[in-house]
Design a protein around this motif. Sequence first.
Motif, PDB file in Angstrom:
ATOM      1  N   LEU A 144       0.830  -1.209   0.000  1.00 39.52           N
ATOM      2  CA  LEU A 144       0.000   0.000   0.000  1.00 39.52           C
ATOM      3  C   LEU A 144       0.859   1.252   0.000  1.00 39.52           C
ATOM      4  O   LEU A 144       1.979   1.251   0.503  1.00 39.52           O
ATOM      5  N   THR A 149      -5.766   2.068  -2.602  1.00 35.77           N
ATOM      6  CA  THR A 149      -5.960   0.729  -2.099  1.00 35.77           C
ATOM      7  C   THR A 149      -5.034  -0.206  -2.869  1.00 35.77           C
ATOM      8  O   THR A 149      -4.354   0.209  -3.810  1.00 35.77           O
ATOM      9  N   ARG A 150      -4.993  -1.480  -2.512  1.00 38.69           N
ATOM     10  CA  ARG A 150      -4.148  -2.447  -3.213  1.00 38.69           C
ATOM     11  C   ARG A 150      -4.653  -2.642  -4.647  1.00 38.69           C
ATOM     12  O   ARG A 150      -5.852  -2.820  -4.862  1.00 38.69           O
ATOM     13  N   TYR A 169      -8.351  -5.094  -8.640  1.00 38.28           N
ATOM     14  CA  TYR A 169      -8.424  -4.853  -7.199  1.00 38.28           C
ATOM     15  C   TYR A 169      -8.653  -6.132  -6.406  1.00 38.28           C
ATOM     16  O   TYR A 169      -9.071  -7.162  -6.948  1.00 38.28           O
ATOM     17  N   GLU A 173     -10.444  -5.309   1.029  1.00 36.67           N
ATOM     18  CA  GLU A 173      -9.441  -4.334   1.440  1.00 36.67           C
ATOM     19  C   GLU A 173     -10.124  -3.129   2.095  1.00 36.67           C
ATOM     20  O   GLU A 173     -11.027  -2.525   1.492  1.00 36.67           O
ATOM     21  N   ASN A 176     -10.590   0.030   0.008  1.00 39.10           N
ATOM     22  CA  ASN A 176     -11.487   0.030  -1.150  1.00 39.10           C
ATOM     23  C   ASN A 176     -12.592   1.071  -0.972  1.00 39.10           C
ATOM     24  O   ASN A 176     -13.093   1.633  -1.948  1.00 39.10           O
TER      25      ASN A 176
END
Length: 279
Positions: A144, A149-150, A169, A173, A176
């Motif tokens: 991150l 977000t990831r 995505y 998470e 998100n």
Amino acid sequence: MDEENKLSRKTVLKAALAAGVAAPVALIGGPALARANVAGGAAPELTPACHDDDDPTIAQTEGPYFKPNSPERTNLVTPGTPGTRLTVTGYVFGRACLPVNRALLDFWQADVNGAYDNTGYTFRGHQYTNAQGAFTLSTIVPGLYPGRTRHIHVKVQAPGRPVLTTQLYFPGEPRNNTDTIFDARLLMTVRDNGSAKEAAFDFVLNVPQTPTSTPPTSTPPTSTPPTSTPPGGTSWAVGTAYAAGARVTYGGRGYACLQAHTAQPGWEPPAVPALWRAE
């Protein structure tokens, strides 16, 4: 389409997270149901309509970290690379929900600390789909960094067609909900596999296709089971490479293979109607 075959993307993926090019984890990401539509004779009019009420593939911003000329490779990690190992697999389809052979996929992402390599090509690489439109990527779960977000960046392009730039995505998470770029339609389906993770996603590109055309296959004709194969064929087994048309038995019932693939746990014939048809 029979009711027993009308599965949503999430339902199918929960039952079929496992393999890809050689062993796709995904069978059916965004347009997973693209295959079901083709089997039923339905052809979507425009991308991203290859679905039956599932999320379509959409474009997203490239961001500031893209670099051209990435190396061609499917594995972005080396021994000792820190981070949770992640395998992302899936397929690339066109407007008629048929696989796109030799589609280019160019991936780039942050390392475990959320940093991009802007001087070299760490966690950057491109590849091409095989004859079944399948791809596989070996990488790590990206770290991150502030404001995001990831996610994993990707450009997807069919030969001679426009580029789709988007991002993938991870479900569950916390960021998100606060990332202004995040879009739930681009969520991968992710599961744990020991200490690693496996993710699934398919893409649909705006590539004209003939709905009635036969998807290409890289399996030599000689590998097709002979007509003398007993009814139902051999017993279904994990790790076996099945060609379209192969016949197996599972749970005392016979099944015919609809898509060439390598069998993985969770891909048992009753669970994945996109791969197997009961006889």
